[in-house]
Structure formats: C-alpha cells, structure tokens
Write an enzyme that holds these catalytic residues in place. Structure first.
Site, PDB file in Angstrom:
ATOM      1  N   VAL A  64       0.849  -1.190   0.000  1.00 26.72           N
ATOM      2  CA  VAL A  64       0.000   0.000   0.000  1.00 26.72           C
ATOM      3  C   VAL A  64       0.886   1.242   0.000  1.00 26.72           C
ATOM      4  CG1 VAL A  64      -1.770   1.268   1.300  1.00 26.72           C
ATOM      5  CG2 VAL A  64      -1.749  -1.240   1.341  1.00 26.72           C
ATOM      6  N   CYS A  65       0.530   2.220  -0.828  1.00 26.73           N
ATOM      7  CA  CYS A  65       1.194   3.527  -0.816  1.00 26.73           C
ATOM      8  C   CYS A  65       0.097   4.589  -0.740  1.00 26.73           C
ATOM      9  CB  CYS A  65       2.096   3.700  -2.036  1.00 26.73           C
ATOM     10  SG  CYS A  65       1.206   3.769  -3.606  1.00 26.73           S
ATOM     11  N   TYR A  66       0.388   5.794  -1.172  1.00 28.09           N
ATOM     12  CA  TYR A  66      -0.605   6.872  -1.113  1.00 28.09           C
ATOM     13  C   TYR A  66      -1.749   6.667  -2.105  1.00 28.09           C
ATOM     14  CZ  TYR A  66       2.831   9.409   1.639  1.00 28.09           C
ATOM     15  OH  TYR A  66       3.721   9.777   2.612  1.00 28.09           O
ATOM     16  N   GLY A  68      -1.477   4.231  -5.014  1.00 27.90           N
ATOM     17  CA  GLY A  68      -1.379   3.013  -5.815  1.00 27.90           C
ATOM     18  C   GLY A  68      -0.364   3.064  -6.933  1.00 27.90           C
ATOM     19  N   PHE A  93      -3.763   3.915  -0.110  1.00 25.42           N
ATOM     20  CA  PHE A  93      -4.432   4.209   1.154  1.00 25.42           C
ATOM     21  C   PHE A  93      -5.572   5.193   0.948  1.00 25.42           C
ATOM     22  CE2 PHE A  93      -5.014   6.654   5.053  1.00 25.42           C
ATOM     23  CZ  PHE A  93      -5.330   5.623   5.928  1.00 25.42           C
TER      24      PHE A  93
END
EC number: 2.8.1.1
Length: 101
Positions: A64-66, A68, A93
């Site tokens: 998971v990042c900010y 995708g 996220f």
C-alpha cells in the site's frame, strides 16, 4: 520470477476476511501514524532487510502507498526478493480510507 497483481479495495476486504494476509504500507512514518489499514506494517528502507528476513514468503503480501503508484514498483521488487503472492492496492491508502470513512 512471478509478477505482482493489482488488487481493489473490495478485493482486499475479501482477502483479509478469507485468509491470512500481510499488508505493508510504504508511506512515510508520519502518514502511517496518522492512519493505516489495520494490521499493516510500515515498511521503509531501514527495516526492509529485516522484514524480508522475517516474513512468510508464501503468505499473500499486499503493498500500500498513497495512491497506488509507488506500490507497484515496491510490489515488483518484493516479487524479485522471493515473495510468491504479491499485490499492489489500486488507489492506495487514499482509496481504502475513502471506502472506509
């Protein structure tokens, strides 16, 4: 060598209900501390080697990042390190938070 797969927020919810899944959040520590998916581990350059050494390579792993985008590179890297079942969360996220607000 395997390649990562894309995962929607709904698929992540189903996956966490159906089986044991590892979630790694590659956002910065402050963002992670301000909110993250339950059970997620904040993966960064400092703890990466330790995580790889301790992780179950056979369990599904969701990155998971900010939004995708960055998670795709991290997911591919983790595939190259020997993880068998790696996913990048589409929308990151932000999408998860919006769906669970």
């Amino acid at each position: 060598m395997s390649s990562f797969k894309h995962l929607s927020v709904n698929q992540l919810v189903q996956m966490t209900e159906a089986k044991s899944v590892q979630i790694v959040d590659i956002r910065d520590g402050n963002s992670f501390n301000n909110g993250h998916i339950d059970g997620a581990f904040n993966l960064n350059n400092e703890n990466l080697a330790h995580f790889i050494g301790q992780a179950d390579m056979d369990r599904p792993l969701v990155v998971v990042c900010y939004h995708g985008i960055s998670s795709q590179n991290a997911a591919q890297y983790l595939c190259e390190q020997g993880f068998d079942d790696v996913y990048s969360l589409d929308g990151g996220f932000s999408a998860w938070h919006e769906a669970n607000a």
